[in-house]
Enzyme design. Sequence first.
Site, short mmCIF file in Angstrom:
data_model
loop_
_atom_site.label_atom_id
_atom_site.label_comp_id
_atom_site.label_asym_id
_atom_site.label_seq_id
_atom_site.Cartn_x
_atom_site.Cartn_y
_atom_site.Cartn_z
N HIS A 422 9.19 -7.94 2.88
CA HIS A 422 8.80 -7.12 4.02
C HIS A 422 9.43 -5.74 3.90
O HIS A 422 10.55 -5.59 3.40
CB HIS A 422 9.26 -7.78 5.33
CG HIS A 422 8.47 -9.00 5.69
ND1 HIS A 422 7.10 -9.00 5.76
CD2 HIS A 422 8.87 -10.27 5.99
CE1 HIS A 422 6.68 -10.22 6.11
NE2 HIS A 422 7.73 -11.00 6.24
N CYS A 471 4.91 -3.55 2.47
CA CYS A 471 4.12 -2.78 3.44
C CYS A 471 4.75 -1.40 3.66
O CYS A 471 5.96 -1.22 3.51
CB CYS A 471 4.08 -3.55 4.76
SG CYS A 471 3.33 -2.66 6.12
#
Length: 785
Positions: A422, A471
Amino acid sequence: MEEFNYSLANLPVEVLDRLATMLDNSTCGWRQLAQAVSEEPKFRCSERDVTSCSLQVLSATGSPGRSFLDLLVERACSMLFLLQCLRKIDHREAVQLLTVMVSPCKTATELIRVTVQPSSQRATLGSQVVLTCKASGPPGLSYQWFKGKEEILEATGHTPELIVCPLGPEHQGSYICRVNHGNACVFSQWAQVRLVQPSPGISPGCSSSIFSGSSSGVHIIYQPKSQVASEGDALLLECTAVANPPAQCQWYHNSAPMPQSKACLLKIPCVTTAHRGQYRCKVFNLYHEVWSEPATVTIAGPTSITDPSWVAVDRGLESQEVDRPIISAGVCPQMTNPPPLSKQFYATDKVALLIGNLNYRYHTQLSAPMADVHELSNLLRQMDFKVVSLLDLNWQEMHSAVTEFLLLLGKGVYGLLYFAGHGYENYGNSFMVPIDAPASYTSEHCLCVQNILTRMQEKETGLNVFLLDMCRKRNPNDEVAVQPGLLKVTANIVFGYATCVDAEAYEVRREGVSNGIFISFLKRRVCEDEKVTVMLDRVAEDMGRFEITRGRQALELRSNLSERRSLTDLIQTSDCSVAYSTRNLQWAVAHVLPKSHFIQFDCGVKVQLGFAAEFSNIMVIYTRILDKPKEIPTCSAQLTDFPEDVDIDLKKSNQETLLEAGSLLLIKEQLPSPELPSLYTRIRSLQRLKMELTFAVCLRYTYVNLEDEVEERRNVTVGKPLVSKLNLRQLRPNSDSSSLSLDTCTIAEVSSFSEDFAPLASDTWSLFAPANADKCQDKMNYHSY
C-alpha cells in the site's frame, strides 16, 4: 565396495575433520573438488555456496573444506562419488585416507571402475545401435550385457560394445552391462533404446542406408523443431542421431556454444527473452561431425497476462473487491533488441533492497508482493546484484532495513529499491505504508521515498533506481507537506512508478501465487542490456498495448539519467577493493543459514535438521529420519516450542509437503536429496527474533509388539539465522550519525554487526523457484497498493 555406497553422513567426525584439513589449500583443495563434483547437478555449487565456504576463514575455528564437506553431506553424497572426484583432482592423500578408513582390506570390486557408460539412444527401425561400456581394473575383466533381467547371449553380449542390428520393436527397453572379475562385479548405468520414425528420405537398414558393417558414421534422424514459447515456460529441443562409434552432442545458441548443454535433449526450465534466437546441435564422434538444421525459438509475452479475465486489486486507502468482466487481450508483441553498444560504464558494486508488504493489520490484505519480490530477486541476482528481500515489515523494521541498505552503498555503487504494498502520494512525495500503519495513517506512520533518495545521494552512488509498485492516490488524512532534504544534481536518478499520479496499481489474483501487473511486464525487460530508462520505456509501451490495463494503469517514468547506465553493467572493483570486500562480508553475514544438525537420540534414531531460505527473513526447516533400529518400525520427529518472537502457523508446521507448510515458492526439487521424506516448518518474521533461535525436536516412536508410544525431546539452538542478525527491530540512529563510508571502513566499523560473527553455513543453497507466470482465475479483484 559396499561400504562406499553409504552416505558421507556415516563417516566419523574425525575422518571428516582430517579430510577437511587436507582440502584447506589453494592448489589441490576444496575449490578444485567443487569443480569435480559439479558434473553431478545435485552437487553443483552456486556462487553463494562458494562464498559461504570461503568466509569460514574469518572464524578462528572455521574451515572452508569442512564447510564444503558438510554441504556434500547435506546433499546425500556417497563415499564412492567423493572418492571418484578426489581421484579426478589427483588428491592422493585424501584418496588414501578415505580408502583406508572405510575399507582397510581392498577387494577386486574396489578396483573396478566403469570409465565409459552406455548412453541411451533413439534409432529407426532396421538401423544399428551400438551400446558401449568400458572399465578399468585388474587384468582379465569380462563384460556381460542384460536387457532388463535377461542376459543377452549373442556374440556381442560379452564384449564392451553391444551391437543391435537390425533394430526391431523387440529390442526396445533398458540395457545394463555387468563388468566381472572372478566373483567381483560392478554394474554400469542403465541405457534406454527407443524406436523413432525416420526423417523423410531415410530408408531403414543398418548395412546400407546409414553406415555399413563396422564403418563409422554419424546421422541425425530427428531434427530440432522451431518453437514459440512464452516467458516462464519450459523449452525442450531434441536432436537424435545414430552413430558408430557413439556420438556426443553440443548445442549452440546464436552461433555461440552452450557449455552445459551436451545432451541430445536441451531443456531450459524457465525461458526469458535472452533465450530467443537460433539453436543448432553439433553431433560428432571420433571420425565425423554433422550439424542439425537450425531451430528458431521465438519468445512471446508471459502467459499469465493473456488470460481472458483477471481480478484487479488496487493498492490504496479504501480498498475494495469488485468483480469486473474483462475482455481478453492478445499477446503483446516483442520488440527486437538492437545490437548492444560497447560498454563504457561500470558499477563499483550493485545492491538491491526489495520489500513486499502483504499482511496489513488494518488494511486490505494483498497477494502479489510475495511473488513479485521473489521473481524480481531472481532476475536481479542474475545481474550480480546483492539482494535483500523482505516481507511484511512494520515501521521500525522498514526504517532499519533502509538504514542497512544505505550502509551497503558507496561511491559508484548501483542502488535499487523496490517496494510492493500500500502507498500514496501527496505534494509530489511518495510514501510507502508499513504493515502496522493505523487505519487513518499519515506521513508520520510511513516512509518517504524522496528522503531515502537524499540519503542515497550522500553515498555518491553511480545509479539510483526506485521501482514503486503501489498506489499513487492522494491521502485525504494527510495535509502535511513533507519537505525532503535538498537533492543534488547528480543526473543518475530513475523513478519507475507502476501507475500514474492519482491512480491505482493492480495485481492478478489466482489460486496459489499472484502477480502484480507491473512485475508481469517488467520481468520481461529488466535483464535487457539497455539504458535503464530505455528498458522502462519499453515496459511502458508493452503495458500500453495491453487492453486490460488500458485506461486504468500506465507506468510513469521520471528520470534525469544522462549517461547510458544499465542494470546489466559489469562490476569493476579495482579502485575500491576494500569497500567491495566489506560490502560482500556485510551482505553475506546477513544471509547465513544454520548448519545442518544431526541428532542422535538415546533409542538409536538419527534425525537430520536442514535449513533453506525462502526470503531474507523467511526460513524453512525440514526434518528427516536418517536411521532407526529394526525394533522401532515407525517414528516421527516434529519441531515445537518456538520462541514467541517469530511468526509460525502451528496448523501448517511439520507438514509433509512444502505447499502444506505454506511455502508457495520454494520447490522440493531444489532441496538437497528431495527424494528423502521430510517434514517442513516455515518460520516467518525472522527480523523480530531477539535471542538465538531455540526450539525442541520431539521424537515419537513405538517398539515392535508394544502399543505405547514413547517420546524423547532434544532442545536445539541454531543461532540467529539470515537477517535476524541485523536486529531490524531496534531503533537506528539518525542518518547523519549512522552513515558509513565503505571507501575507508574496516570490518570492525560495520555498526550493525556488534555481535560476534557466527560461522557461515555450508548449506546456503540458492532455493528460489523459477519464475512461472501462468494461469490466473476468472476475475479481477481491486485493491490499492
